[in-house]
Design a protein around this motif. Sequence first.
Motif, short mmCIF file in Angstrom:
data_model
loop_
_atom_site.label_atom_id
_atom_site.label_comp_id
_atom_site.label_asym_id
_atom_site.label_seq_id
_atom_site.Cartn_x
_atom_site.Cartn_y
_atom_site.Cartn_z
N VAL A 163 0.85 -1.20 0.00
CA VAL A 163 0.00 0.00 0.00
C VAL A 163 0.88 1.25 0.00
O VAL A 163 0.70 2.16 -0.78
CB VAL A 163 -0.92 0.01 1.25
N ARG A 164 1.84 1.31 0.91
CA ARG A 164 2.72 2.47 1.01
C ARG A 164 4.14 1.97 1.31
O ARG A 164 4.45 1.62 2.44
CB ARG A 164 2.23 3.39 2.14
N PRO A 165 4.97 1.89 0.27
CA PRO A 165 6.32 1.36 0.51
C PRO A 165 7.25 2.35 1.20
O PRO A 165 7.10 3.56 1.02
CB PRO A 165 6.82 1.05 -0.90
N VAL A 166 8.14 1.84 2.01
CA VAL A 166 9.29 2.63 2.49
C VAL A 166 10.51 1.83 2.03
O VAL A 166 10.70 0.69 2.47
CB VAL A 166 9.29 2.79 4.02
N TYR A 167 11.28 2.40 1.11
CA TYR A 167 12.34 1.64 0.48
C TYR A 167 13.70 1.81 1.15
O TYR A 167 14.01 2.85 1.73
CB TYR A 167 12.51 2.07 -0.99
N TYR A 169 17.80 -0.51 0.81
CA TYR A 169 18.51 -1.51 0.01
C TYR A 169 19.17 -2.53 0.94
O TYR A 169 19.70 -2.17 1.99
CB TYR A 169 19.57 -0.84 -0.87
N ARG A 184 16.66 -3.60 -3.98
CA ARG A 184 15.65 -2.75 -3.34
C ARG A 184 14.85 -3.58 -2.35
O ARG A 184 14.50 -4.72 -2.63
CB ARG A 184 14.74 -2.14 -4.40
N ILE A 191 3.47 -0.02 4.59
CA ILE A 191 2.12 -0.55 4.83
C ILE A 191 1.84 -1.58 3.74
O ILE A 191 1.97 -1.28 2.55
CB ILE A 191 1.05 0.57 4.77
N TYR A 204 -4.88 1.59 9.18
CA TYR A 204 -6.23 2.00 8.80
C TYR A 204 -6.52 1.45 7.41
O TYR A 204 -5.66 1.48 6.54
CB TYR A 204 -6.30 3.53 8.80
N PRO A 205 -7.70 0.93 7.17
CA PRO A 205 -7.97 0.33 5.85
C PRO A 205 -8.14 1.38 4.75
O PRO A 205 -9.25 1.71 4.36
CB PRO A 205 -9.26 -0.46 6.08
N TYR A 206 -7.05 1.91 4.29
CA TYR A 206 -7.11 2.91 3.22
C TYR A 206 -7.58 2.26 1.92
O TYR A 206 -7.46 1.05 1.75
CB TYR A 206 -5.72 3.53 3.00
N ASP A 207 -8.06 3.09 1.01
CA ASP A 207 -8.44 2.60 -0.30
C ASP A 207 -7.19 2.40 -1.14
O ASP A 207 -6.18 3.05 -0.91
CB ASP A 207 -9.39 3.60 -0.98
N ARG A 208 -7.29 1.52 -2.13
CA ARG A 208 -6.13 1.31 -3.00
C ARG A 208 -6.30 2.08 -4.29
O ARG A 208 -7.39 2.22 -4.78
CB ARG A 208 -5.98 -0.18 -3.34
#
Lengths: 208, 672
Positions: A163-167, A169, A184, A191, A204-208
């Motif tokens: 849903v929401r990457p935090v990248y 390496y 990566r 998330i 929280y169940p965000y929309d995609r």
Amino acid sequence: MTTQAIAIGERVKRGVFRPCLETIPTSTIIGCLREHFGLEGAVAIGFFDSGTYQKRLFTYAPFDSVIGTAKLPLTLEYLAPQKVGKEITAQVYVTATPEARSSFAKGEVRVVAMGALRSKGFGRCQLQFVEEVQPGRKVGYLRGSLRETDAPAFGIDPERDVVRPVYGYLFRPDSYHIGGRYERALTAGTILDGPDFLMDEEAYPYDR
Amino acid sequence: MKTSNQKPYIAELHDIGKLADTEALKKAGLEISGHTYHNFDFKQLGIPPPISPSWWGQWSDSIKSLVAVSGLPSGITDEGRAYVMLTKIADTIAACVSRPWGEKGEDTEGVRPLWRPNFYNEMRQRGRSWAAFSTPDELKTMFDFIDRCESPQEFFEGYRDNLLLTAEDKSVPFNCIPLGTHLDLTGRIFRVLCHWSELVYQNSNALLEYDGQRIAAVIQAAGNRATDGENRGKWVFRLVACHIRFPQSLVRLQDLNVLRLRRQKIEEIIQNQKVDGDAERQAYAVLFHTDDYLCLFLPKETQLPLKQAMAPLTAEGFWLDYEELEAELNLLTSTGAGTRQQLVDRYGNRERVRERRYFELRHRSLWPELAEEVKTPLCDICQQRQGELHLKNQVSEWLCPMCSKMRNLGEPVRALSEWSESAVWLKVSLDQVLLLECLERLFGNYVDNGSGMANVAENDREALKEAFRPLAAQTEFVQQYHELLDAFQASLHSMNSIRDTVLYPIPEYKELAVILTDQTEIPFLALDSFLKLLIERFPECLEDCPIRLSASVSNIKFPYHAHWQFFEEQQEAGVIFDIQQPRVRRTKLRAQQFQALRKMLKRGKFSHFLHRLAAVESEAGELMSMIEALNRRQEFPQIQALMKDYGLTFSQILDFHRLTETDKRESTAHAQ
């Protein structure tokens, strides 16, 4: 997994202070399983149990054998048991491949090593197979780090489930184990929709 | 907006009538009703009505449809009607995203900020008033201003005080939002609506079209609110709250340039709002911002991708963590999760909501282009790209082109690299999540306890609390926060003992300062000054204050990234001071605790006793140390008071005492 002292370094360079992680990234534990069990295809990740460890500092001066002098002292952060006489405990999850199943016998304790300063006694761990579990799924905050290429082994499709990457390496050694490349990775705070053991709190169940 | 007769239409002026003191004007013999003047009899003043297009704004509450035929201002064009209707839409959105709805309490005079209830009275005592137009002659100047005003800035600058002191709505509890803040939001939204909508004709009827959707009335564009009805709005826009992050770990002094770069890029994004540099046409609006946070109003993603708007930041390696609400105009609220739940409750489930209304709430991140694989070695600073070898003073570093470029932006302050003794790094921060929680609590308190709310029923109060939209209050708070930073800087520069030793490494970045000093008392003078300013400006939010001042005391050679890691740690509500001597001691203090410690530890010799108590606590537990303190309460009454009345632990007291001790040796011995 249990240990008395371990330092899995955060990749922060050029400082005299080396902070350590509170989780075991896939790159570290997969390398350990390959080294000690010969597992080439298994994917794994680990998390130290909160309340069993505290952060401590270890200062040392690396020796430059070429010029025969000590370098600038470094301070290394490491995990030590929370209470005297106790151990740090961690949960390690290994994908249940046939190869992995044949490598672990219930109750058997194997000694492995991982992390930094192993020559100074850090990172000596006891690994014990507990059980095979079938994880549930939920949307939540990832609490460790895993290479994107390792994600499918945990049933995560990076395109669909993140849903929401935090990248960041993580290192992947080459087949000769003398070189490698950085891949990566999804790091803590990402998330995603995935197996519940990877998640910290539910998001929280965000929309995609 | 320039109209066809080349006079500007200024949407913000539609509410200028709220700056007029209607009661005083009535006493002077004028007949006035409400705050709009479209029905005003100009014979009373002996002047003609204004002729500029901005005058049409007075009809913004009347023209709700492009097909309206009666009650229109003379000479208004279709284009003018479109502007007035867009003003109404912008006004509605600005109100919808930014303030509560519901039952009103009594009317009051002046604004009452949630965090500083006495603000208006303080200003009144200094001779300032909300009203700009109180006499017939002053009212003439209002009409004259409507005629000659050339830009929103002229309006905001000309009536700055009045716009700050006048409430957008006089009724309790709505009087917490300054008119200026509401009009600023309205104007920004209006210019985005104007840019993206087009006046078209269908069967010779004028319509406004955006994203292929044609509308003739406000309700068609905006739809109903989540709790009001089921009309689906045709126009979909976005509200985006965006945290700006950087991957670099700050190793050298030049790495602080990342803060300068971030600020420059935010400025670039603000400049880029203007289409072709024209301030009157905006593709998107930055509603407010800090150095690490942006709040934006944008059209649909298909019209303007966020990636495109944020390109200045991502092109330099910054990444964005954002919450995005894409919805019909009347469903755009600054509390997206709450509205989502209201819709689910109303329609039964998420899928049914999707069938009936347009509402998408997303949490996403926007990253610069990051390769799936990077060859070794990785950049030492950002760890996201391949590094190249850089040698400086016989030290080798692997830096990617982006980090190398950032370092070459210049050396922030040479004085720092020449200093060899102790220094105190100060970092002020504002946590937006804590701010929203704080505003919600303050609004709840105001609804429950505010004077003028006695006649509002209990269930209406609960409805008001649920309907609170914090965006306007948040905007105003951020403005006040910037003023706090300016005042703190001025205060440091006015103190004789600090003036010559305080440095702002990035001059335009006022959250970070460093004081070069060996004397342990000096940083505490700075902290005293900060607390004084905070109490003066935000007296009601000290208990869950979202503003924090972190202070890190060490030798100047101590690694920057260790300070920065400390500054980046999660804020806790109400912890105003977080003070550390890295790897030696650290203490977190609330306002009252800090004040009590400063007052009580100033006099007396406690050191040996505090050490004794700390030793007892670590060996035998808190209870035993408490007994020890009680046993010697006659000798050291302050310690017991600090513990009992202010909830401080012995360790906190001891750490604070050691930090303020004038013992230079210890403060430098542990630093590296």
